[in-house]
Design an enzyme around this catalytic site. Sequence first.
Site, PDB file in Angstrom:
ATOM      1  CG  HIS A   2      -2.647   8.428  -1.525  1.00 56.46           C
ATOM      2  ND1 HIS A   2      -3.790   7.686  -1.760  1.00 56.46           N
ATOM      3  CD2 HIS A   2      -2.259   8.107  -0.265  1.00 56.46           C
ATOM      4  CE1 HIS A   2      -4.075   6.955  -0.697  1.00 56.46           C
ATOM      5  NE2 HIS A   2      -3.166   7.192   0.220  1.00 56.46           N
ATOM      6  CG  ASP A  58      -1.155   4.434   2.708  1.00 59.40           C
ATOM      7  OD1 ASP A  58      -0.951   5.173   1.736  1.00 59.40           O
ATOM      8  OD2 ASP A  58      -2.116   4.595   3.500  1.00 59.40           O
ATOM      9  CG  ASP A  60      -2.739   1.045  -2.815  1.00 57.74           C
ATOM     10  OD1 ASP A  60      -1.525   1.297  -2.676  1.00 57.74           O
ATOM     11  OD2 ASP A  60      -3.542   1.072  -1.864  1.00 57.74           O
ATOM     12  CG  HIS A  61      -1.884   5.010  -3.393  1.00 60.24           C
ATOM     13  ND1 HIS A  61      -0.957   5.499  -2.508  1.00 60.24           N
ATOM     14  CD2 HIS A  61      -2.797   4.348  -2.642  1.00 60.24           C
ATOM     15  CE1 HIS A  61      -1.300   5.166  -1.279  1.00 60.24           C
ATOM     16  NE2 HIS A  61      -2.407   4.452  -1.326  1.00 60.24           N
ATOM     17  CB  SER A 118      -6.222   2.386  -0.509  1.00 61.68           C
ATOM     18  OG  SER A 118      -4.962   2.885  -0.157  1.00 61.68           O
ATOM     19  CG  ASP A 123      -2.116   0.906   1.051  1.00 62.93           C
ATOM     20  OD1 ASP A 123      -1.947   2.049   0.583  1.00 62.93           O
ATOM     21  OD2 ASP A 123      -3.245   0.472   1.372  1.00 62.93           O
ATOM     22  CD  GLU A 139      -3.184  -3.333   2.666  1.00 62.53           C
ATOM     23  OE1 GLU A 139      -3.259  -2.133   2.339  1.00 62.53           O
ATOM     24  OE2 GLU A 139      -3.928  -3.848   3.519  1.00 62.53           O
TER      25      GLU A 139
END
Length: 480
Positions: free
Chosen positions: A442, A314, A360-361, A84, A40, A309
Amino acid sequence: MHTLMHKHTPRLLAAAIAVALTPAAFAAGEAKNVIFFLGDGMGPVTTTATRLKYVKEEGSLAMDKLPYTARVRTYSLDAQTTDSAPSMAAYMTGVKMRNDVISMNGATQALAYKPTADATTKVASAVNNCPSTGNGLASTTLLELAIKQGKATGTVTTARLTHATPAATYAHVCHRDAEYDIARQAVPGGTGFNSALGGGVDVLMGGISYYWRPYNAATTPRGRPDGRDLVAELQGKGYTFVNDLPSLTAAPVVAGTKLIGLYDQALSQGHMSYDLDRDATKEPSLTQMTTKALDILSKNSKGFFLMVEGGRIDHALHGSNAARALADTKAFDDAIQAAIDKVKTFDPELKETLIVVTADHDHTMAFNGYGKRGTDILGLNISYATGLPSTDANGVSYTTLVFGNGSNRADVRSNLDATVVAGKDYLQEVAIRRGAAGSETHGGGDVMLFATGAGVASKTFKGTIDNTRVFNLVKSAAGY
C-alpha cells in the site's frame, strides 16, 4: 462607517432571519438513506489513470461529477501506511485502531492468526482467534447504528464477504484473518453472533462460500472447522441464498427480503473474478449486485444504509497489474452511476439520500515520463515532444505506469513490446523488488472523497480531513 452599517443592517438581519427560519438548514438527520462506496486501494493515480483509459483526458468518471470533494488522511493508530482493516473501520466507527484490527477500539492488539493444518484441531484458533475479554472493546459501526433505527442494511463487495472491508461493517475482531469468526458474527441467533445486528444484515453479497460452509476433505477442504453450515442457518432465518447471476436475478425484492449471496466462480482466487475475466452470463457484476441490493433495501420505509466495495482494485494493484486495476475501477465507477440512477427512481433530487465515494488507502503506482496526450495509459510512454517511445539512460523504452515496489524488476532492462505491455496480463515494472512473488505494498498518501445528495449534508465533506471525521459527518447527516 456608521452610515454604511446602518444602510446594510436591514438586509443583513433579513438574511440572518431567513437562514434561521429555513427548515433543516445544515440539520442533522436529513439523509434517510446512505450509500457508502469504497474503492479498495483506489488512490488518486488509479482514478486518474482509469479516466485516461476509459473516457480520455477531457472526460469525467461518474465519481468525478459528484459536486463535493475532500482529501482524506488514512494513517492507522500504529502505522503511517494503513492496511484495509483499520482504515475501513475508521470510516465505519470513527475510531483509530491498529493495523489488522477490525472495528475494535484503540486498546485492541492485533493477535496473530495461526490456524493449524488439521481441521479437527484448528477450531479454537480459527473460530475464537480473539479472547472474549482483556483485549479491547467493540466500536459501534454505522451499519449497526442504522439497524438500531430500524433501517434496512446491506454490504456488497467483489472481494470475500469476510474480507477486511466488508467485515468492518458488521463484525468486530482483533485480527482480520479470523474469517471463520467473522462469518459467524453475521448469523442471527447462532454461536458468536454479533447481537448489535438485531435480526441480521438484510443483504450480504460477496465472494467465496468456504468460510460459511462446513469442512469436507473432498469438497470443501477450506470449509468451516466447527462443522457449521452458516448458509443453511441463514436460510433458516428467512434468507434467500444466491450463488450466480441467474439466481440473483430471480431473488425476490419484496419488503422484508433478506439475501445472502456467495459467488464461487473465481474460487481459486479466493474472491470474485476481476471484471476483465468475469463470465457475464454466470457471475454478477458489481453494478448488478448494487442495484439488486437497492431494490431490496429501498422497500424499508425508514430508509437504509448500504456499503459497496470495489474490492479487487486493490488485489490487482498488489500484483502491479494495472490493466485489471483500471478495469475494476471502471466497474466500480459504473456501479456508482447505476446506484445514482436507481436512487433517482424513488428520490429524484437526492434530497433524502447521501452518497459518499472514497478509498481506504493508496498504492505505489505512479505516472512516469512526459506522455503525449491521447497515448494509451497502459502502453509505452510516448514523448509529447518527439512522438516516439521515451527511453531511459540506456535507451530502453518504458511504460507510463510504474510501481514503487513489487515483483517485476529485471536485473537488466530490455526494450518493451508495445502490444505486451498493453495486455491485461502485463505486470508493470517496479523500482524495488520484493522477491520473485513479492506483493506490492500500500501507499501512505491521502485519498480522494466525493459526495453528493441529502440536501446540504454532502457540503460538509471538504478540505483535508481524517478518515475518522468521515464517520462523524455521515453519522450526523443520517441522524444516527
